[in-house]
Design a protein around this motif. Structure first.
Motif, PDB file in Angstrom:
ATOM      1  N   ILE A 120       0.834  -1.196   0.000  1.00 30.31           N
ATOM      2  CA  ILE A 120       0.000   0.000   0.000  1.00 30.31           C
ATOM      3  C   ILE A 120       0.871   1.249   0.000  1.00 30.31           C
ATOM      4  O   ILE A 120       1.952   1.259   0.582  1.00 30.31           O
ATOM      5  N   TYR A 121       0.382   2.279  -0.692  1.00 29.94           N
ATOM      6  CA  TYR A 121       1.109   3.545  -0.684  1.00 29.94           C
ATOM      7  C   TYR A 121       0.157   4.692  -0.956  1.00 29.94           C
ATOM      8  O   TYR A 121      -0.971   4.506  -1.428  1.00 29.94           O
ATOM      9  N   CYS A 122       0.617   5.895  -0.623  1.00 29.36           N
ATOM     10  CA  CYS A 122      -0.116   7.122  -0.910  1.00 29.36           C
ATOM     11  C   CYS A 122       0.891   8.176  -1.369  1.00 29.36           C
ATOM     12  O   CYS A 122       1.942   7.828  -1.907  1.00 29.36           O
ATOM     13  N   ARG A 123       0.603   9.412  -1.160  1.00 32.81           N
ATOM     14  CA  ARG A 123       1.504  10.480  -1.608  1.00 32.81           C
ATOM     15  C   ARG A 123       2.732  10.586  -0.707  1.00 32.81           C
ATOM     16  O   ARG A 123       3.853  10.576  -1.176  1.00 32.81           O
ATOM     17  N   SER A 124       2.508  10.697   0.618  1.00 28.94           N
ATOM     18  CA  SER A 124       3.626  10.948   1.528  1.00 28.94           C
ATOM     19  C   SER A 124       3.719   9.973   2.703  1.00 28.94           C
ATOM     20  O   SER A 124       4.628  10.081   3.506  1.00 28.94           O
ATOM     21  N   GLY A 125       2.773   9.052   2.815  1.00 23.92           N
ATOM     22  CA  GLY A 125       2.815   8.051   3.868  1.00 23.92           C
ATOM     23  C   GLY A 125       1.729   8.159   4.918  1.00 23.92           C
ATOM     24  O   GLY A 125       1.483   7.209   5.654  1.00 23.92           O
ATOM     25  N   SER A 126       1.051   9.268   5.002  1.00 22.67           N
ATOM     26  CA  SER A 126       0.040   9.466   6.038  1.00 22.67           C
ATOM     27  C   SER A 126      -1.225   8.635   5.788  1.00 22.67           C
ATOM     28  O   SER A 126      -1.688   7.915   6.666  1.00 22.67           O
ATOM     29  N   ARG A 127      -1.789   8.750   4.591  1.00 24.10           N
ATOM     30  CA  ARG A 127      -3.015   7.989   4.281  1.00 24.10           C
ATOM     31  C   ARG A 127      -2.758   6.493   4.258  1.00 24.10           C
ATOM     32  O   ARG A 127      -3.620   5.710   4.685  1.00 24.10           O
ATOM     33  N   SER A 128      -1.584   6.079   3.779  1.00 26.16           N
ATOM     34  CA  SER A 128      -1.304   4.638   3.759  1.00 26.16           C
ATOM     35  C   SER A 128      -1.146   4.102   5.181  1.00 26.16           C
ATOM     36  O   SER A 128      -1.563   2.985   5.479  1.00 26.16           O
ATOM     37  N   ARG A 129      -0.588   4.895   6.079  1.00 20.43           N
ATOM     38  CA  ARG A 129      -0.474   4.483   7.482  1.00 20.43           C
ATOM     39  C   ARG A 129      -1.870   4.327   8.096  1.00 20.43           C
ATOM     40  O   ARG A 129      -2.162   3.342   8.763  1.00 20.43           O
ATOM     41  N   GLN A 130      -2.735   5.288   7.840  1.00 22.19           N
ATOM     42  CA  GLN A 130      -4.103   5.216   8.349  1.00 22.19           C
ATOM     43  C   GLN A 130      -4.855   4.041   7.708  1.00 22.19           C
ATOM     44  O   GLN A 130      -5.611   3.338   8.379  1.00 22.19           O
ATOM     45  N   SER A 131      -4.626   3.836   6.429  1.00 22.87           N
ATOM     46  CA  SER A 131      -5.253   2.717   5.729  1.00 22.87           C
ATOM     47  C   SER A 131      -4.779   1.386   6.308  1.00 22.87           C
ATOM     48  O   SER A 131      -5.572   0.461   6.480  1.00 22.87           O
ATOM     49  N   SER A 132      -3.499   1.293   6.613  1.00 24.98           N
ATOM     50  CA  SER A 132      -2.949   0.067   7.193  1.00 24.98           C
ATOM     51  C   SER A 132      -3.656  -0.274   8.497  1.00 24.98           C
ATOM     52  O   SER A 132      -3.989  -1.447   8.747  1.00 24.98           O
ATOM     53  N   ASN A 133      -3.917   0.723   9.314  1.00 18.05           N
ATOM     54  CA  ASN A 133      -4.639   0.480  10.564  1.00 18.05           C
ATOM     55  C   ASN A 133      -6.057   0.000  10.308  1.00 18.05           C
ATOM     56  O   ASN A 133      -6.556  -0.890  11.001  1.00 18.05           O
ATOM     57  N   LYS A 134      -6.706   0.571   9.299  1.00 19.04           N
ATOM     58  CA  LYS A 134      -8.047   0.111   8.925  1.00 19.04           C
ATOM     59  C   LYS A 134      -8.008  -1.342   8.442  1.00 19.04           C
ATOM     60  O   LYS A 134      -8.874  -2.140   8.788  1.00 19.04           O
ATOM     61  N   LEU A 135      -6.999  -1.664   7.640  1.00 20.97           N
ATOM     62  CA  LEU A 135      -6.876  -3.024   7.106  1.00 20.97           C
ATOM     63  C   LEU A 135      -6.646  -4.035   8.223  1.00 20.97           C
ATOM     64  O   LEU A 135      -7.192  -5.142   8.182  1.00 20.97           O
ATOM     65  N   LEU A 136      -5.852  -3.672   9.207  1.00 19.11           N
ATOM     66  CA  LEU A 136      -5.653  -4.560  10.357  1.00 19.11           C
ATOM     67  C   LEU A 136      -6.987  -4.852  11.033  1.00 19.11           C
ATOM     68  O   LEU A 136      -7.293  -6.001  11.351  1.00 19.11           O
ATOM     69  N   ALA A 137      -7.783  -3.811  11.229  1.00 14.01           N
ATOM     70  CA  ALA A 137      -9.093  -3.971  11.862  1.00 14.01           C
ATOM     71  C   ALA A 137     -10.032  -4.814  11.002  1.00 14.01           C
ATOM     72  O   ALA A 137     -10.919  -5.495  11.529  1.00 14.01           O
ATOM     73  N   MET A 138      -9.822  -4.807   9.683  1.00 16.17           N
ATOM     74  CA  MET A 138     -10.665  -5.589   8.765  1.00 16.17           C
ATOM     75  C   MET A 138     -10.207  -7.041   8.665  1.00 16.17           C
ATOM     76  O   MET A 138     -10.852  -7.841   8.011  1.00 16.17           O
ATOM     77  N   GLY A 139      -9.060  -7.364   9.252  1.00 15.20           N
ATOM     78  CA  GLY A 139      -8.602  -8.748   9.253  1.00 15.20           C
ATOM     79  C   GLY A 139      -7.460  -9.078   8.312  1.00 15.20           C
ATOM     80  O   GLY A 139      -7.091 -10.244   8.177  1.00 15.20           O
ATOM     81  N   PHE A 140      -6.869  -8.071   7.658  1.00 17.57           N
ATOM     82  CA  PHE A 140      -5.708  -8.324   6.819  1.00 17.57           C
ATOM     83  C   PHE A 140      -4.526  -8.655   7.733  1.00 17.57           C
ATOM     84  O   PHE A 140      -4.385  -8.074   8.806  1.00 17.57           O
ATOM     85  N   THR A 141      -3.694  -9.582   7.300  1.00 21.24           N
ATOM     86  CA  THR A 141      -2.648 -10.077   8.194  1.00 21.24           C
ATOM     87  C   THR A 141      -1.231  -9.703   7.784  1.00 21.24           C
ATOM     88  O   THR A 141      -0.317  -9.804   8.589  1.00 21.24           O
ATOM     89  N   GLU A 142      -1.043  -9.269   6.541  1.00 21.15           N
ATOM     90  CA  GLU A 142       0.304  -8.942   6.063  1.00 21.15           C
ATOM     91  C   GLU A 142       0.233  -7.693   5.191  1.00 21.15           C
ATOM     92  O   GLU A 142      -0.272  -7.728   4.068  1.00 21.15           O
ATOM     93  N   ILE A 143       0.729  -6.588   5.733  1.00 22.55           N
ATOM     94  CA  ILE A 143       0.621  -5.296   5.062  1.00 22.55           C
ATOM     95  C   ILE A 143       2.010  -4.671   4.954  1.00 22.55           C
ATOM     96  O   ILE A 143       2.752  -4.619   5.930  1.00 22.55           O
ATOM     97  N   TYR A 144       2.332  -4.201   3.752  1.00 21.55           N
ATOM     98  CA  TYR A 144       3.600  -3.525   3.500  1.00 21.55           C
ATOM     99  C   TYR A 144       3.300  -2.099   3.045  1.00 21.55           C
ATOM    100  O   TYR A 144       2.585  -1.895   2.069  1.00 21.55           O
TER     101      TYR A 144
END
Length: 119
Positions: free
Chosen positions: A85-109
């Motif tokens: 996952i990526y975004c422009r500068s890292g902020s949205r992808s960091r927030q997205s990663s937290n959402k994905l963890l809550a959704m049950g994703f187990t391996e996020i880069y």
């Protein structure tokens, strides 16, 4: 003992990165490129469609962080497979990663400092 109490308070107030560091790996630009090159991966750009259309990493899928369809689109992906996952500068992808963890994703880069750091 005093230091332990202070650390406990800070952890409670500001959270701990333990869960995130276990399931979300922040990759340098070169490591990110190495891991996605010539591989069939779930590569997601969480920027807006306009940002995506102005230039993105080859084979990336656009799922806008601000879209009302964010969860619905991510639910179409395989939660047992790695997500890059990526975004422009890292902020949205960091927030997205937290959402994905809550959704049950187990391996996020997550691409460190976003696509601005990639090129």
């Amino acid at each position: 003992m005093k230091h332990f109490i202070i650390m406990t308070i800070f952890t409670a107030l500001f959270g701990s990165n333990t869960t995130q560091s276990d399931n979300v790996k922040i990759l340098s630009s070169s490591d990110f490129k190495t891991q996605i090159t010539n591989k069939n991966v779930q590569l997601i750009d969480v920027r807006t469609p306009d940002e995506f259309n102005s230039g993105h990493i080859k084979d990336a899928k656009n799922i806008d962080f601000f879209s009302g369809q964010f969860n619905e689109e991510f639910n179409k992906l395989d939660k047992t497979q790695a997500v890059y996952i990526y975004c422009r500068s890292g902020s949205r992808s960091r927030q997205s990663s937290n959402k994905l963890l809550a959704m049950g994703f187990t391996e996020i880069y997550d691409l460190k400092r976003g696509i601005l750091n990639y090129n």
